[in-house]
Design an enzyme around this catalytic site. Sequence first.
Site, PDB file in Angstrom:
ATOM      1  N   LEU A 263      61.496 -30.292  20.081  1.00 31.84           N
ATOM      2  CA  LEU A 263      60.381 -30.242  19.133  1.00 31.84           C
ATOM      3  C   LEU A 263      60.592 -29.174  18.062  1.00 31.84           C
ATOM      4  O   LEU A 263      60.170 -29.354  16.917  1.00 31.84           O
ATOM      5  CB  LEU A 263      59.065 -30.001  19.871  1.00 31.84           C
ATOM      6  CG  LEU A 263      58.524 -31.197  20.659  1.00 31.84           C
ATOM      7  CD1 LEU A 263      57.283 -30.804  21.440  1.00 31.84           C
ATOM      8  CD2 LEU A 263      58.219 -32.373  19.753  1.00 31.84           C
ATOM      9  N   ARG A 267      60.276 -30.175  14.276  1.00 28.94           N
ATOM     10  CA  ARG A 267      59.230 -29.623  13.403  1.00 28.94           C
ATOM     11  C   ARG A 267      59.761 -29.286  12.011  1.00 28.94           C
ATOM     12  O   ARG A 267      59.144 -29.617  11.006  1.00 28.94           O
ATOM     13  CB  ARG A 267      58.609 -28.388  14.067  1.00 28.94           C
ATOM     14  CG  ARG A 267      57.639 -28.759  15.157  1.00 28.94           C
ATOM     15  CD  ARG A 267      57.330 -27.631  16.116  1.00 28.94           C
ATOM     16  NE  ARG A 267      56.406 -28.127  17.138  1.00 28.94           N
ATOM     17  CZ  ARG A 267      56.229 -27.586  18.324  1.00 28.94           C
ATOM     18  NH1 ARG A 267      56.919 -26.501  18.665  1.00 28.94           N
ATOM     19  NH2 ARG A 267      55.367 -28.096  19.183  1.00 28.94           N
ATOM     20  N   TYR A 405      52.034 -35.692  15.009  1.00 33.34           N
ATOM     21  CA  TYR A 405      53.208 -35.677  15.880  1.00 33.34           C
ATOM     22  C   TYR A 405      54.089 -34.449  15.687  1.00 33.34           C
ATOM     23  O   TYR A 405      53.853 -33.672  14.784  1.00 33.34           O
ATOM     24  CB  TYR A 405      53.995 -36.984  15.852  1.00 33.34           C
ATOM     25  CG  TYR A 405      54.551 -37.541  14.586  1.00 33.34           C
ATOM     26  CD1 TYR A 405      54.917 -38.888  14.554  1.00 33.34           C
ATOM     27  CD2 TYR A 405      54.781 -36.802  13.435  1.00 33.34           C
ATOM     28  CE1 TYR A 405      55.475 -39.466  13.425  1.00 33.34           C
ATOM     29  CE2 TYR A 405      55.332 -37.356  12.309  1.00 33.34           C
ATOM     30  CZ  TYR A 405      55.684 -38.693  12.305  1.00 33.34           C
ATOM     31  OH  TYR A 405      56.235 -39.246  11.183  1.00 33.34           O
ATOM     32  N   GLU A 406      55.042 -34.271  16.619  1.00 35.26           N
ATOM     33  CA  GLU A 406      55.822 -33.026  16.760  1.00 35.26           C
ATOM     34  C   GLU A 406      54.905 -31.842  17.094  1.00 35.26           C
ATOM     35  O   GLU A 406      55.145 -30.703  16.702  1.00 35.26           O
ATOM     36  CB  GLU A 406      56.642 -32.714  15.492  1.00 35.26           C
ATOM     37  CG  GLU A 406      57.535 -33.836  15.008  1.00 35.26           C
ATOM     38  CD  GLU A 406      58.693 -34.146  15.946  1.00 35.26           C
ATOM     39  OE1 GLU A 406      58.812 -33.503  16.992  1.00 35.26           O
ATOM     40  OE2 GLU A 406      59.474 -35.053  15.627  1.00 35.26           O
ATOM     41  N   GLY A 407      53.831 -32.126  17.812  1.00 36.17           N
ATOM     42  CA  GLY A 407      52.833 -31.102  18.138  1.00 36.17           C
ATOM     43  C   GLY A 407      51.772 -31.087  17.052  1.00 36.17           C
ATOM     44  O   GLY A 407      52.093 -30.995  15.862  1.00 36.17           O
TER      45      GLY A 407
END
Length: 598
Positions: A263, A267, A405-407
């Site tokens: 991730l 990011r 997404y990606e946290g």
Amino acid sequence: MENTIRGGQFLVKEANCESIFTPEDFNEEQKMMKDSVKEFIEREVAPNQERFEKKDYALTETLMRKAGELGFLGVAVPENYDGLGMGFVSTMLVCDYISGVTGSLATAFGAHTGIGTMPITLYGNEEQKKKYVPKLASGEWFGAYCLTEPGAGSDANSGKTKAVLSEDGKYYSISGQKMWISNAGFANLFIVFARIEDDKNITGFILEYDKDNPNGVSFGEEEKKLGIHSSSTRQVFFNETKIPVENMLSERGNGFKIAMNALNIGRIKLAAACLDAQRRVIDNSVKYANERVQFKVPISSFEAIQYKLAEMATSAYVGEAASYRAAYDIENRINKRIAEGNTHAEAELKGVEEYAIECSLLKVACSEDIQNCSDEGIQIYGGMGFSADTPMEAAWRDARISRIYEGTNEINRMHAVGMLIKKAMKGHVDLLGPAQAVADELTGIPSFDMPDYSELFSEEKEIIKKLKKVFLMTAGSAVQKYGPELESHQQLLLASADILIEIYMAESGVLRAEKNAKRFGEDSQKEQIAMAKLYLYNAVEKITQKAKEGIISFAEGDEQKMMLMGLKRFTKYQQYPNVAALRKEIAEKLISENKYCF
């Protein structure tokens, strides 16, 4: 030039413009790669925008295969696994320019090259790398990443999918459900995370998928989504799916670490993926504003429209500056570790992990900038912007997923501040000394000397130094008051993260404009200088609001008064810029060039 500012240290160290990388620093190889990607996009992708909105999943798969044939899927893959083995900046560049037209291709590309391929490149053993990575790099196979579950989203390590070792010890049986799996409809290889027995942490596995021999794997229907319509997104079900023991990725219980480090890379690549999307929205907005006539004049002649165009371009310019600054820092760190004897995988993992704070900050900033940019694009188009017959409506819908997404951006905000505090506790970033110095300054007698701000950006750089003091003052006091309990005060963490974001972005914009003014001459960079100044002004306003919100939420009495006085002192210009004039100057350049021209 070797970077000396480690991850998070931008807050306590002053960078000089010569040490940062900007898009104007692309070398010949990078320019050729950029041109190749742009040519591919204009030839194969841009003419098919309507098809992407009609859920043409086959088109996305076909274009991904063509991207593989052109080498774009293997840019980050080392040469000994049939990739191009290019540096981190080059991998950012490809991700940037391949992502602009449609979020569908951007998502497929990011899922495949990032979380689909990189976990094997970085954590696989030599046999796994040789077997799988060349197929993924060429586009012969496509990858997907099975982490999220109905009850495990942001809390990724809470997944319920089980892995049970067979009696003969030859394979694991995987059973469980995954959701929101990008590329699920055409993937040949899945990175699957499951829990063995009652392990604290999940474990990663490599699953080969053959539709003629499904091996207990089944899929839900394609999800009906707000945007990214031609990105294949399905639930994946595993019913005693057999995976050979040799396909465990890394070690047992290492899955959570794999997921988190994948991730980090995802990011910063997501930040890059938002950049060309912004450029294209701005291009379309400027062209429309120049063509649309109301009250017998183009609407681009109205200051209300110019305001929007200037702010959109400013965010894009600063986003580029910050993204490539961080990418270069990561590349330097990777090269340093390789020189010290690390393997490529170790170097890349540690290099990106070093700048995890910056990766999170950039993900938040650029994803919110593309959302704001596309929203303003709709507004410039007016009623036509709401129509699916113009490009703005799809751009806005595609942009929305970037904040999730990606946290999620909330998770990334809190992660960035939490990481910074951890780095401080480990002694990697000295926050205590500078925070104490700011506390002493607050109780001392302020200087009334009038500094000389005659040089370009001298006042702006002084203001950035003072904005760093604002963070040290507010976050330092909050840490002192709450200690380990700070993580439960999420509103404070979110406000602190916004201050961090604006400092990093504003400083990056100023350094880029300063570097280019020095080498190309100030006259040729007037609008870029204006954008750097405009962004900083906006950052000061935002930081003032967020810091005040924090101070009045945790401080009382004399302490609150002193900190509010300090905030006023640290956010004051000696000579405020004429922001209306700055916006007009930026907008007039865009309008005359009829595009984003920076």
